[in-house]
Design an enzyme around this catalytic site. Sequence first.
Site, short mmCIF file in Angstrom:
data_model
loop_
_atom_site.label_atom_id
_atom_site.label_comp_id
_atom_site.label_asym_id
_atom_site.label_seq_id
_atom_site.Cartn_x
_atom_site.Cartn_y
_atom_site.Cartn_z
N HIS A 1 -15.36 24.13 61.45
CA HIS A 1 -14.12 24.78 61.01
C HIS A 1 -13.86 26.02 61.85
CE1 HIS A 1 -15.76 22.95 57.12
NE2 HIS A 1 -14.90 22.11 57.64
N ASP B 1 -7.98 26.63 56.26
CA ASP B 1 -8.41 25.27 56.56
C ASP B 1 -8.59 24.49 55.25
OD1 ASP B 1 -11.02 25.77 55.59
OD2 ASP B 1 -11.70 26.46 57.55
N ALA C 1 -26.68 22.81 71.75
CA ALA C 1 -26.45 22.80 73.20
C ALA C 1 -25.02 23.27 73.47
CB ALA C 1 -26.63 21.38 73.72
N TRP D 1 -14.59 15.47 64.14
CA TRP D 1 -13.32 15.42 64.86
C TRP D 1 -13.29 16.36 66.07
CZ3 TRP D 1 -10.32 11.87 65.98
CH2 TRP D 1 -9.03 12.08 66.46
N GLU E 1 -13.17 16.79 71.90
CA GLU E 1 -13.80 17.32 73.12
C GLU E 1 -14.11 16.19 74.08
OE1 GLU E 1 -17.02 19.58 71.36
OE2 GLU E 1 -15.60 21.01 70.49
N GLN F 1 -16.11 10.75 58.99
CA GLN F 1 -16.49 10.28 60.33
C GLN F 1 -16.39 8.77 60.52
OE1 GLN F 1 -20.33 12.18 60.50
NE2 GLN F 1 -19.40 14.21 60.35
#
Length: 481
Positions: A18, A115, A348, A368, A373, A390
């Site tokens: 978020h 949100d 990472a 999402w 990305e 998902q």
Amino acid sequence: MQTTNPHAVLLASPGMGHFIPVVELGKRLATHHGFDVTIFVVAADASITKSPLFKPPQTPNPLNLVLLPPVDISALVDSTTSVVTQLMIMMREALSLLRAAISAMKSRPTALIVDLFGTEALATAEEFDMLKYVFITSTARFLAVTVHFPYIDEETEHKHRVMKRPLDIPGCRSIRYEDTLDRFLDPTNRIMNSSFTRVGMEISNADGILVNTWQDLEPLTLLALENEKFLGRVVKGPVYPVGPLVRPAGQSSKSEVMDWLDMQPMESVIYVSFGSGGTLSVKQTSELAWGLELSQHRFIWVVRPPVDNDVSANFFNVTNSHDGTPSYLPDGFYTRIRNRGMVVPMWAPQTEILAHQSIGGFFSHCGWNSALESMVNGVPMVAWPLYAEQQMNAAMLVEELELAVRPKIRPNTGVIRREEVAEMVRRVMELKGNEMRDKAKELQRSANQVLMQGGSSYNSLSRVSQECEVKLHHLSAMALG
Ligand code: UDP
């Protein structure tokens, strides 16, 4: 005191999934649309302020990023309380802090943007005569199910939950039971269901709904959300596709993993990561390791210690520290993969990795932000959905957008064997990879265009900006009497 710019207050609920897109929205409002922006962040503890992500971005019109005092919900939850319910409780407990913070502001805010978990705060916006918006950090499809949820009758719900029939959403593709939301899988969770009904109504009553998608990505669903014959009937304000808003690469400092990527051939590495909180079972972690090894492809894997029976168990524990004992990986794994694999503990620099030319695929839990990305970098995917919406995202990535492959069963309903893991990696990196890569590159081009001046997502935010300008003038006129 009133400035000449509209002032947007954004509220980010806990979790990187978020926080990251809310900050990106704030940046665009400030840099492209002349807003003053304050972002209030609700977090489980103050550790988020140490993350480089919390550093206010250097823009011509800098953001004011404020961590609300952490709320203690320990007396209100126990070990059985789901992550989603905990989030909702935290957001409710933070309401009075938000109210006090808005009330103390010198520059009177024009709009509140929350949100999915912050919709209860929209009442505060009304109290302070602000415009109220919701920013959905997921798909238009998820928004469609959410606003339709309060109107699903018992019979329809029974057919979906119990008889496992597809769920029809007016004007949209129906949702197969196998791809449904978690909340349709657990009929006993009354709190979650009543909260979801409330959230659906609150979203529908907002002055506008911003969604992290774009017109060409989900045209059918966006049309249904506008059309009075379909969901436009229940949604009061306009729906604004404003995405893809993702954190750009180039903000992290040099690291071992990036140095390693620099040495690998073009599009030769698959990046494996399950978002900010996703975890696998002990058995699945081991099968995934064997599968990656078996595929013979280069990989980077963001590994978390496995936890049985909770696929989002690490949600509140994101750290950069190494647990030091990867005994859950197969014996000798590090030695065998030394020349072509890299294991990164816990976290990472994902956007940097996905933007690197050596990356050829993304093995993802389909959160999402991760999916976007991947698209903005033109990277095809292995879809490995774990929780929340998902599964729905995975279905869209595989069947509609055709840039991903997915396993035959839901990853959280059984163990996916090493042979299937290896096969999916190969399909993305070799066999079907080129076709999927072409699709991903097409989406990459489209994603770039819509965000440029005059593009559809740019124009959506311009319309939000115009509404806020009108509100600002109205407030100024009232202040002058
Ligand atoms: N992320 C990251 N490094 C990691 C894991 C996640 O930078 O090791 C970022 C990722 O780039 C994305 C966000 O965290 O922006 C995760 O959001 P997403 O919606 O994909 O999944 P969630 O964590 O909400 O399930």
